[in-house]
Design a protein around this motif. Structure first.
Motif, PDB file in Angstrom:
ATOM      1  N   VAL A 211      -2.537  18.317  12.442  1.00 32.08           N
ATOM      2  CA  VAL A 211      -2.159  17.778  14.133  1.00 32.08           C
ATOM      3  C   VAL A 211      -3.682  16.225  13.653  1.00 32.08           C
ATOM      4  CG1 VAL A 211      -1.665  19.234  15.267  1.00 32.08           C
ATOM      5  CG2 VAL A 211      -4.242  19.532  15.118  1.00 32.08           C
ATOM      6  N   ALA A 212      -3.689  16.242  12.595  1.00 30.45           N
ATOM      7  CA  ALA A 212      -5.064  15.071  12.439  1.00 30.45           C
ATOM      8  C   ALA A 212      -4.463  14.092  12.487  1.00 30.45           C
ATOM      9  CB  ALA A 212      -4.857  15.460  10.858  1.00 30.45           C
ATOM     10  N   GLY A 213      -4.181  13.200  13.461  1.00 30.86           N
ATOM     11  CA  GLY A 213      -4.567  12.005  13.944  1.00 30.86           C
ATOM     12  C   GLY A 213      -3.338  11.650  14.523  1.00 30.86           C
TER      13      GLY A 213
ATOM     14  N   ASP B 282       0.391  -1.011  -0.290  1.00 25.78           N
ATOM     15  CA  ASP B 282      -0.105  -0.104   0.167  1.00 25.78           C
ATOM     16  C   ASP B 282       1.032   1.262  -0.203  1.00 25.78           C
ATOM     17  OD1 ASP B 282      -2.071  -1.505   0.503  1.00 25.78           O
ATOM     18  OD2 ASP B 282      -2.680  -1.251   2.262  1.00 25.78           O
ATOM     19  N   ILE B 283       0.215   2.743  -0.300  1.00 25.18           N
ATOM     20  CA  ILE B 283       1.297   3.605  -0.394  1.00 25.18           C
ATOM     21  C   ILE B 283       0.794   4.315   0.361  1.00 25.18           C
ATOM     22  CG2 ILE B 283       2.000   5.705  -2.349  1.00 25.18           C
ATOM     23  CD1 ILE B 283       1.676   3.286  -4.525  1.00 25.18           C
ATOM     24  N   LEU B 284       1.136   5.027   1.065  1.00 27.02           N
ATOM     25  CA  LEU B 284       0.442   5.899   2.038  1.00 27.02           C
ATOM     26  C   LEU B 284       1.725   7.531   1.671  1.00 27.02           C
ATOM     27  CD1 LEU B 284      -1.884   4.785   3.842  1.00 27.02           C
ATOM     28  CD2 LEU B 284       0.750   5.383   5.703  1.00 27.02           C
ATOM     29  N   HIS B 285       0.447   8.657   1.840  1.00 23.61           N
ATOM     30  CA  HIS B 285       1.381   9.491   2.099  1.00 23.61           C
ATOM     31  C   HIS B 285       0.931  10.565   3.413  1.00 23.61           C
ATOM     32  CE1 HIS B 285       0.711   9.169  -2.128  1.00 23.61           C
ATOM     33  NE2 HIS B 285       1.896   9.752  -2.030  1.00 23.61           N
ATOM     34  N   THR B 286       1.684  10.913   4.022  1.00 22.80           N
ATOM     35  CA  THR B 286       1.858  11.386   5.153  1.00 22.80           C
ATOM     36  C   THR B 286       2.362  12.954   5.483  1.00 22.80           C
ATOM     37  OG1 THR B 286       3.835  11.099   6.701  1.00 22.80           O
ATOM     38  CG2 THR B 286       2.540   9.309   6.231  1.00 22.80           C
TER      39      THR B 286
END
Ligand SMILES: Cc1cc2nc3c(=O)[nH]c(=O)nc-3n(C[C@H](O)[C@H](O)[C@H](O)COP(=O)(O)OP(=O)(O)OC[C@H]3O[C@@H](n4cnc5c(N)ncnc54)[C@H](O)[C@@H]3O)c2cc1C
Length: 470
Positions: free
Chosen positions: A187-189, A175-179
């Protein structure tokens, strides 16, 4: 070895030229800059983009094949040694600067970009990327992020984690994720960006990073303070900071290191003193002059035998390059060089240096010390010979005692080089069983089949603690 079927699938993903499994290539990637560790990978793969990384990880996850992401292999904790075999993942094709955003003061890069090239690129635009590990001419941004590397400018400007604000990562299942992103506030999560920084390739593969930039300081000045007494040098460090001056660089070099560096660099460093402090300040010219004047006065008051100011940019650059060459210079002395990074609160630098010298004497081993004194981050460096088993056992006992001393002084077993394979047996000394357990559960959540850089950070057995009283 990988089966033919897996090899064919890898070739389909990245092309034949990017799958290498000759004995010679596997040997090259069987070790890194850490002398004691070596293990052969089955194959070396060089993906060209994020989609290929994702497909490789998916395949490896389904087939439980270990993956060792690797930048330039300059880490000093055995972090890219393919402990359990499997695939070494190289980023030689993923080495582009993607975007410089001068409005948001960010730069987005691929993981294979060389740190020094990034620094030079932004400085040409009047911008500044402060994290400057001594290895910056060869280390990659992917490696810096995964080790949370520090550098000579850490005291004033912080370390890599302070500049990574967004990441593109590929998880173990593909899976590809953007943080994060280009945001100054977010401060989302949970802060997944910061969790990945320093995770040593064990949680995800970084395929792109967005880094924060700041304006380049207008000027920089350099001085060397010379001491015949290590305590006086360490006292000067605390006094400078207590005077509320934060130098850009505040480095400690002991006499054996000075001699080795001078022999290597031949720039006229003083070798007849016990220690020097290498100090830089940057910023507005008038403030820099004021700070340097105060620093000089403090050093002399605390017992420096003299203070030498760099007279030209070239002289300052030579001094800085010489400091950065300390490890290479020491590495010429004997066949094996083991560099550590025990770190203590700044106020304990003198006690730590004393402890290192006592321990070296006790075990009859040669340990030279230099490092980022302003950060309390010292590099006790042992020049030895891996072929002499009896000596290596003494070296190992000496370092175990050095880690113990650092912890007793309120410090850490590693300030910037990471845990990798080398410090894994000591991690529990630092974090306690509960600390290691919570980290193991994070690893389990990201990588349930333990394919990402297995054998790192978490040791099968924790070392028995020494009880040292001094
Ligand atoms: C002469 C010398 C001087 C040094 N000076 C310093 C110093 O001043 N400060 C300091 O902090 N360190 C220093 N180091 C240590 C080392 O250079 C740093 O740890 C550096 O960040 C490693 O970069 P690299 O590209 O070589 O990464 P590697 O050694 O190849 O990898 C380091 C870690 O990052 C992981 N990794 C690499 N790329 C990725 C990716 N894309 N995705 C996921 N994981 C990845 C690897 O699996 C490994 O765990 C020095 C080393 C040497 C040899």
């Amino acid at each position: 070895m990988l089966s033919n079927e897996i090899k064919q699938k890898l070739i389909t993903i990245v092309g034949k030229e990017n799958v290498e499994d000759s004995q010679a290539v596997r040997l090259v990637y069987s070790y890194d800059a850490t002398p004691q560790f070596q293990a052969m990978p089955d194959c070396v793969i060089s993906p060209r983009n994020t989609k290929e990384v994702s497909e490789i990880l998916k395949l490896c996850n389904e087939n439980r094949i270990p993956i060792v992401p690797r930048g330039s292999g300059t880490n000093l904790s055995g972090g890219t040694c393919p402990t359990n075999g499997g695939i070494v993942l190289l980023f030689k094709h993923m080495n582009q600067i993607v975007q410089l955003d001068e409005e948001n003061l960010t730069i987005t890069v691929q993981p294979g970009v060389i740190t020094g090239q990034l620094i030079q690129f932004v400085e040409e635009k009047g911008l500044f990327y402060p994290p400057d590990p001594s290895s910056m001419k060869i280390s990659t941004i992917g490696g810096n992020i995964n080790e949370n590397s520090g550098g000579l400018r850490g005291l004033k400007y912080g370390v890599t984690k302070d500049y990574v604000i967004g990441l593109e990562i590929v998880l173990a299942n593909g899976d590809i994720l953007h943080t994060g992103g280009k945001l100054a506030k977010d401060v989302a999560g949970y802060d997944l960006t910061k969790l990945i920084v320093g995770s040593e390739g064990t949680l995800a593969v970084v395929t792109e990073a967005t880094l924060k930039l700041i304006p380049k300081p207008k000027t920089k000045k350099t001085l060397l303070a010379l001491y015949q007494n290590i305590d006086a040098a360490a006292r000067s460090v605390s006094k400078i900071i207590a005077k509320k001056i934060i130098p850009a660089t505040l480095e400690f070099i002991d006499q054996p290191t000075l001699k080795a560096v001078e022999d290597f660099a031949k720039i006229g460093l003083p070798t007849n003193v016990e220690a020097v402090l290498f100090i830089e300040q940057d910023g507005e010219e008038s403030q820099v002059d004021k700070d340097m004047q105060s620093i000089e006065e403090i050093c002399l008051l605390e017992g420096a035998v003299s203070v030498q100011k760099a007279k030209s940019v070239e002289e300052a650059e030579n001094l800085s390059s010489a400091r950065r060459a300390a490890l290479s210079a020491l590495a010429r002395l004997r066949p094996t060089t083991i560099l550590e990074d025990a770190t203590v609160p700044r106020s304990e630098v003198a006690n730590m240096v004393k402890a290192i010298n006592e321990i070296a004497k006790k075990y009859d081993v040669t340990i030279c010390t230099f490092g980022h004194a302003g950060d309390g981050n010292l590099h006790p460096t042992c020049t030895t010979d891996i072929r002499n088993q009896e000596e290596m056992e003494r070296v190992e006992r000496a370092f175990a005692e050095i880690f113990e001393a650092a912890i007793q002084l309120g410090g850490t077993i590693t300030g910037e080089h990471g845990v990798g394979q080398m410090k894994a047996p000591y991690l529990e000394w630092q974090l306690g069983a509960e600390g290691v357990a919570i980290m193991r559960s994070i690893k389990q959540a990201f990588d349930p089949h333990n394919i990402l850089n297995p054998g790192k950070i978490f040791a099968k057995n924790t070392r028995k603690r020494l009880v040292v009283s001094r």
